[in-house]
Design a protein around this motif. Structure first.
Motif, PDB file in Angstrom:
ATOM      1  N   ARG A 289       2.574  19.309  -1.098  1.00  0.00           N
ATOM      2  CA  ARG A 289       3.655  20.170  -0.624  1.00  0.00           C
ATOM      3  C   ARG A 289       4.934  19.376  -0.360  1.00  0.00           C
ATOM      4  N   LEU A 290       4.877  18.080  -0.550  1.00  0.00           N
ATOM      5  CA  LEU A 290       6.044  17.245  -0.295  1.00  0.00           C
ATOM      6  C   LEU A 290       7.024  17.326  -1.459  1.00  0.00           C
ATOM      7  N   SER A 291       8.274  17.037  -1.189  1.00  0.00           N
ATOM      8  CA  SER A 291       9.281  17.010  -2.250  1.00  0.00           C
ATOM      9  C   SER A 291       9.098  15.766  -3.105  1.00  0.00           C
ATOM     10  N   PHE A 292       9.775  15.754  -4.245  1.00  0.00           N
ATOM     11  CA  PHE A 292       9.677  14.602  -5.145  1.00  0.00           C
ATOM     12  C   PHE A 292      10.109  13.319  -4.453  1.00  0.00           C
TER      13      PHE A 292
ATOM     14  N   ILE B  26       6.682   7.600  -0.464  1.00  0.00           N
ATOM     15  CA  ILE B  26       5.318   7.270  -0.037  1.00  0.00           C
ATOM     16  C   ILE B  26       4.626   6.381  -1.064  1.00  0.00           C
ATOM     17  N   THR B  27       4.769   6.717  -2.354  1.00  0.00           N
ATOM     18  CA  THR B  27       4.101   5.908  -3.385  1.00  0.00           C
ATOM     19  C   THR B  27       4.729   4.519  -3.500  1.00  0.00           C
ATOM     20  N   THR B  28       6.033   4.412  -3.233  1.00  0.00           N
ATOM     21  CA  THR B  28       6.677   3.092  -3.269  1.00  0.00           C
ATOM     22  C   THR B  28       6.162   2.207  -2.141  1.00  0.00           C
TER      23      THR B  28
ATOM     24  N   ILE C 129       3.847  -1.318  -2.445  1.00  0.00           N
ATOM     25  CA  ILE C 129       4.132  -2.584  -1.755  1.00  0.00           C
ATOM     26  C   ILE C 129       2.931  -3.007  -0.917  1.00  0.00           C
ATOM     27  N   ALA C 130       2.295  -2.031  -0.242  1.00  0.00           N
ATOM     28  CA  ALA C 130       1.146  -2.357   0.603  1.00  0.00           C
ATOM     29  C   ALA C 130      -0.052  -2.811  -0.235  1.00  0.00           C
ATOM     30  N   SER C 131      -0.265  -2.155  -1.389  1.00  0.00           N
ATOM     31  CA  SER C 131      -1.439  -2.499  -2.188  1.00  0.00           C
ATOM     32  C   SER C 131      -1.259  -3.814  -2.932  1.00  0.00           C
ATOM     33  N   LEU C 132      -0.038  -4.128  -3.339  1.00  0.00           N
ATOM     34  CA  LEU C 132       0.203  -5.372  -4.084  1.00  0.00           C
ATOM     35  C   LEU C 132       0.550  -6.544  -3.169  1.00  0.00           C
ATOM     36  N   GLY C 133       1.107  -6.264  -1.997  1.00  0.00           N
ATOM     37  CA  GLY C 133       1.332  -7.303  -1.012  1.00  0.00           C
ATOM     38  C   GLY C 133       2.549  -8.164  -1.283  1.00  0.00           C
TER      39      GLY C 133
ATOM     40  N   GLY D 212       3.852   2.757 -13.436  1.00  0.00           N
ATOM     41  CA  GLY D 212       2.563   3.427 -13.409  1.00  0.00           C
ATOM     42  C   GLY D 212       1.957   3.490 -12.020  1.00  0.00           C
ATOM     43  N   THR D 213       2.343   2.560 -11.151  1.00  0.00           N
ATOM     44  CA  THR D 213       1.838   2.559  -9.778  1.00  0.00           C
ATOM     45  C   THR D 213       2.579   3.556  -8.903  1.00  0.00           C
ATOM     46  N   ILE D 214       3.879   3.690  -9.122  1.00  0.00           N
ATOM     47  CA  ILE D 214       4.725   4.472  -8.219  1.00  0.00           C
ATOM     48  C   ILE D 214       4.922   5.915  -8.687  1.00  0.00           C
TER      49      ILE D 214
END
Length: 640
Positions: A370-373, A379-381, A385-389, A427-429
């Motif tokens: 339900r979130l906007s683009f 959030i994905t950005t 950053i959190a997943s790749l460190g 592809g990650t974001i």
């Protein structure tokens, strides 16, 4: 025995490429590139041949086929270069060190995450009870049912899934008869190729052999910070946290555990990078053709991630083409792209006739956001950053410095790394920000960081090389690396502990009686037999379940399950199975040969169904320990 025969089968598939590369004294990573391209292209030739041969034969073709179709290519490779003789590889033994460390870690993780207990029961932890269960079923399918691959989870019809990898353990099991063991060892060989190829790429930056090897050993846990942050926030000890929560795994830690298709796919891309553009010299024409064939097979190796790797290949070719050869580059790209689409269709990886029904299984259901683009993008950005460190930021900074230091003709390795970085980060974001089906978007988001991590390691390798040349101070480079590693290391440590944790979530226990029943089926049920079992959901389903054990552990066909790749066709029988095991139906249809009952999977109806089938003259109890029972249909002549 299984290890030796699996290795023998994979060396045989690799031999056409190795016989060409061994004509020259090249570093070991170039032989790994030739072996990777050869294994995939030989598997592809066997898969395509099986499509044709099965039409003439009227049935599937034996899993021996890859070993047979490789023979003429071995003969040609041996004959065409016989005058040059063979050269021993230029070996830096450090090239093998990261692979060895990862294989030992993978073997230990497998030992604690997927283990037969002293009483004969099986304990399987995530994701060995999800991804690995699926691999086991499909490996059994190729080994037992032949080629083209068939859907052992869906009645034995065409397998609409990227199945080319399973040709490899299938070929090995043709020799040793052990599909599960062949899968395990084939996974290790593919992981070894991946780490040797990655060593070759990073070594080309100019970092020393020891620096490259130690960097890659650190890279197993280097790209992550999310798990460490969550652990520190929880206030729990490092041993207690994995017992209560799932630690987010470092990006590259799974390259040696339970994702062999994706590991193989990025290995194909790295093999092409080494063979096409990086010194000491381009690959020989036969090996280059194998590399292009293996790239064209991307959709059959790992469909979504393979598409991303093809994008990297295409953009790299366009970025480095020159006025003198642009026509040949465009022609190569067009042919590779057309071949990639054709292979996916010919091998039934995708069936266009199914349309949107191809992902209609509940396993692919997801709620829309339900979130906007812009909110999703933010959030994905942050998630990327959190997943790749911070190691990713360090690698990107080094790539930027490298790019700034270039003259008018950029280093091909820099171009390849920058394109892999951009495609990997995109592809990650982007997928979860723009796609409605979040299940598919997550698949892209989970795999894409492999490309970004590869690029970051190349950047860090360049930074080490510049440090050796006196352009960077060692205290800065080593200090940053140490800080990144210290932040990421707890995540890798806790992830391994988590794989051995027994608890209510992410854990499947298969009792000894059920394991005995699976062994009995393997020994006594015909390979084409149709077997009913309780339609238990897989671990990855919304409700989570213990999965369907007949195809996974016995290697026999069930007519329907949530894993069926043609779910619209499987759904009616799946509903009929649910009615039968829940007591709403009195009989199984005529095409069912065996019925497997389990007190673990359906405790409420187990005893009643045992009594019901025991009283039915169409069925006989073939094997019934205390908590499981196998009933076999009696033929119309009254013979068992």
């Amino acid at each position: 025995m299984t290890f030796a025969t699996t290795l023998l089968a994979m060396v045989w598939l690799a031999l056409p490429g190795l016989l060409h590369s061994l004509r020259k004294p090249l570093p070991v990573e170039y032989h790994a590139a030739s072996a990777t391209a050869s294994i995939v292209s030989m598997a592809l030739i066997a898969a395509l041949s099986s499509v044709v041969l099965s039409q003439f034969a009227g049935h599937s073709i034996s899993s021996w086929l890859p070993l047979a179709t490789t023979l003429p290519f071995v003969v040609h490779a041996a004959y065409s270069g016989r005058a040059a003789g063979l050269s021993w590889p230029k070996s830096e033994w450090q090239a093998l060190l990261p692979a060895l460390i990862v294989l030992l870690m993978g073997a230990y993780t497998y030992h604690i995450g997927y283990a037969v207990q002293p009483d004969g029961s099986l304990d399987a932890h995530a994701w060995y009870n999800a991804d690995w269960f699926k691999h086991l079923g499909h490996a059994h399918a190729v080994a037992n049912l032949g080629l083209p691959a068939r859907d052992i989870f869906g009645g034995g019809g065409p397998l609409h899934y990227y199945w080319l990898f399973y040709v490899i353990p299938g070929a090995a099991s043709a020799i040793n008869g052990d599909a599960a063991g062949s899968l395990y060892w084939a996974n290790h060989v593919v992981a070894a190729l991946f780490w040797i190829l990655l060593y070759g790429l990073v070594r080309r930056t100019g970092a020393t052999a020891w620096q490259t090897a130690l960097l890659l050993i650190a890279a197993v846990t280097l790209f992550s910070v999310e798990a460490t942050v969550n652990w520190l926030h929880s206030g729990l000890s490092m041993l207690e946290f994995p017992k209560q929560f799932q630690p987010s795994g470092p990006v590259l830690i799974s390259m040696g555990l339970y994702i062999p298709q994706h590991t193989l796919m990025i290995s194909i891309l790295m093999a092409w990078m080494l063979g096409a553009y990086l010194p000491p010299q381009p690959a020989s024409p036969p090996v280059r053709w194998m590399m292009l064939a293996s790239l064209a097979a991307a959709g059959a190796v790992s469909t979504l991630f393979g598409a991303l790797c093809l994008v990297v290949y295409g953009l790299a070719q366009l970025a480095m083409c020159r006025r003198a050869n642009w026509r040949s580059i465009i022609l190569e790209l067009a042919c590779t792209g057309i071949a990639a689409i054709a292979i996916v269709l010919v091998l039934d990886i995708l069936d266009p006739a199914m349309g949107g029904h191809a992902i209609s299984s509940p396993l692919f259901e997801s709620e829309g956001s339900r979130l906007s683009f812009l909110q999703r993008l933010f959030i994905t950005t942050v998630g990327a950053i959190a997943s790749l460190g911070p190691a990713m930021l360090f690698g990107v900074a080094m790539l930027a410095r490298w790019n700034k230091a270039q003259d008018s003709k950029p280093d091909p390795l820099l171009v390849l790394a920058m394109i892999a970085l951009l495609v990997g980060l995109a592809g990650t974001i982007l997928p979860e920000a723009i796609m409605d089906n979040l299940r598919l978007a997550r698949e892209l988001r989970i795999r894409s960081p492999y490309l970004a991590a590869l690029a970051a390691l190349v950047g860090i390798g360049w930074g080490l090389a510049q440090m050796n040349a006196g352009r960077f101070r060692p205290v800065i480079i080593y200090g940053l690396l140490a800080a990144c590693l210290l932040l990421a290391l707890p995540g890798g440590f806790m992830r391994i502990i988590w794989h051995g944790t027994k608890g209510p979530e992410f854990f499947t226990h298969i009792p000894a009686d059920d394991m005995k029943a699976m062994t009995y089926l393997t020994t006594n049920a015909d390979r084409e037999a149709i077997i009913w079992q309780f339609p238990e959901a897989p671990e990855l389903a919304d409700d989570g379940g213990d999965d369907t054990w007949v195809p996974i552990l016995a290697g026999r066909i069930i007519p329907a399950s949530l894993r069926a790749t043609n779910y619209p066709r499987a759904a009616p029988e799946l509903a009929e199975m649910e009615r039968f095991f829940n007591g709403a139906a009195q009989a199984a249809p005529a095409h069912v040969d065996w019925i497997y009952l389990s007190r673990t999977l359906h405790p409420q109806s187990f005893a009643r169904l045992v009594r019901q089938l025991s009283a039915d003259r169409q069925w006989t109890a073939a094997y019934c320990p205390a908590d499981a029972c196998l009933f076999k249909r009696i033929s119309s002549e009254g013979k068992i």
